[in-house]
Design a protein around this motif. Structure first.
Motif, short mmCIF file in Angstrom:
data_model
loop_
_atom_site.label_atom_id
_atom_site.label_comp_id
_atom_site.label_asym_id
_atom_site.label_seq_id
_atom_site.Cartn_x
_atom_site.Cartn_y
_atom_site.Cartn_z
N ARG A 10 12.55 36.18 53.91
CA ARG A 10 13.70 36.47 54.67
C ARG A 10 13.83 35.75 54.17
NH1 ARG A 10 11.29 39.57 60.10
NH2 ARG A 10 10.82 41.83 58.40
N GLU A 48 13.82 47.37 55.12
CA GLU A 48 12.96 47.31 57.30
C GLU A 48 13.44 47.82 57.64
OE1 GLU A 48 12.21 44.26 58.54
OE2 GLU A 48 12.73 42.91 56.88
N VAL A 94 16.89 43.30 60.16
CA VAL A 94 16.03 42.60 60.34
C VAL A 94 15.38 42.38 61.70
CG1 VAL A 94 15.39 40.41 60.38
CG2 VAL A 94 16.09 41.51 58.57
N SER A 97 13.42 45.08 63.31
CA SER A 97 11.98 45.53 62.62
C SER A 97 11.52 43.85 63.58
CB SER A 97 12.02 44.36 61.06
OG SER A 97 12.77 45.89 60.24
#
Length: 153
Positions: A10, A48, A94, A97
C-alpha cells in the motif's frame, strides 16, 4: 507478516504517486495502454472495498466506489477525477480493510465470494491483495519512470 507485506505494498503505491499533480497522475505513460497511476489508485480502492467490505464483512449491497452499475473497469478511467478524490476514497477503503482484518477472530474466518462462487478465508483475501498490489506496483514502476524518470521502491 501478511499485514506487514500488505501495508508495504500500500505504501509503495502511494510512494509511486508522490510529488505528481493531477495531470501527471492521469497520464497514460505507456501507450497503447491507457493505464495511469490515478487509475491504479482508484482500482485499488475498489479492490479493497470488494474483498474486505463486500466479501469478508458481508456488505453485499454496498455499491462499488466508482460504479453504481457494478462495472469494475470504471475505476481505471481517471478522467474528471482528482488526486484528492482518488486518494481519499482509497485511504478510506484501506482503513475499513484494516478495521475488518483486526476485528476478525482469526485469519481462518471465511466468507462467500460471489464472483468466485466459493468461500474464501481472510488469509486468502490478504494474500490476494498482496498479489494484486505487487502486480500493480510493477505497473506503477513503469508508469512513473515514463512520466519523470523516477525509479525504485
Amino acid at each position: 507478516m501478511l499485514r506487514g507485506y500488505l501495508d508495504f505494498h500500500r505504501a509503495t503505491l502511494a510512494m509511486k504517486c508522490e510529488g505528481l499533480g493531477d495531470d501527471e497522475l492521469r497520464r497514460a505513460a505507456s501507450p497503447p495502454s491507457t493505464l495511469s497511476l490515478l487509475g491504479l489508485v482508484r482500482h485499488m480502492a475498489e479492490v479493497e472495498r470488494t474483498w474486505f467490505r463486500r466479501t469478508i464483512n458481508a456488505e453485499h449491497d454496498l455499491p462499488l466506489v466508482w460504479s453504481d452499475g457494478g462495472d469494475y473497469q470504471a475505476a481505471y478511467d481517471p478522467s474528471g477525477s482528482t488526486r484528492e478524490q482518488a486518494f481519499a476514497a482509497w485511504q478510506e477503503e484501506v482503513e475499513h480493510s484494516r478495521r475488518i482484518e483486526r476485528a476478525a477472530e482469526s485469519l481462518d474466518v471465511t466468507a462467500y465470494n460471489a464472483r468466485w462462487d466459493k468461500d474464501v478465508s481472510l488469509r486468502m483475501v490478504m494474500l490476494h491483495l498482496i498479489h494484486e498490489y505487487a502486480r500493480h506496483n510493477g505497473h506503477a514502476d513503469l508508469i512513473r519512470e515514463a512520466i519523470d524518470g523516477t525509479v525504485g521502491a
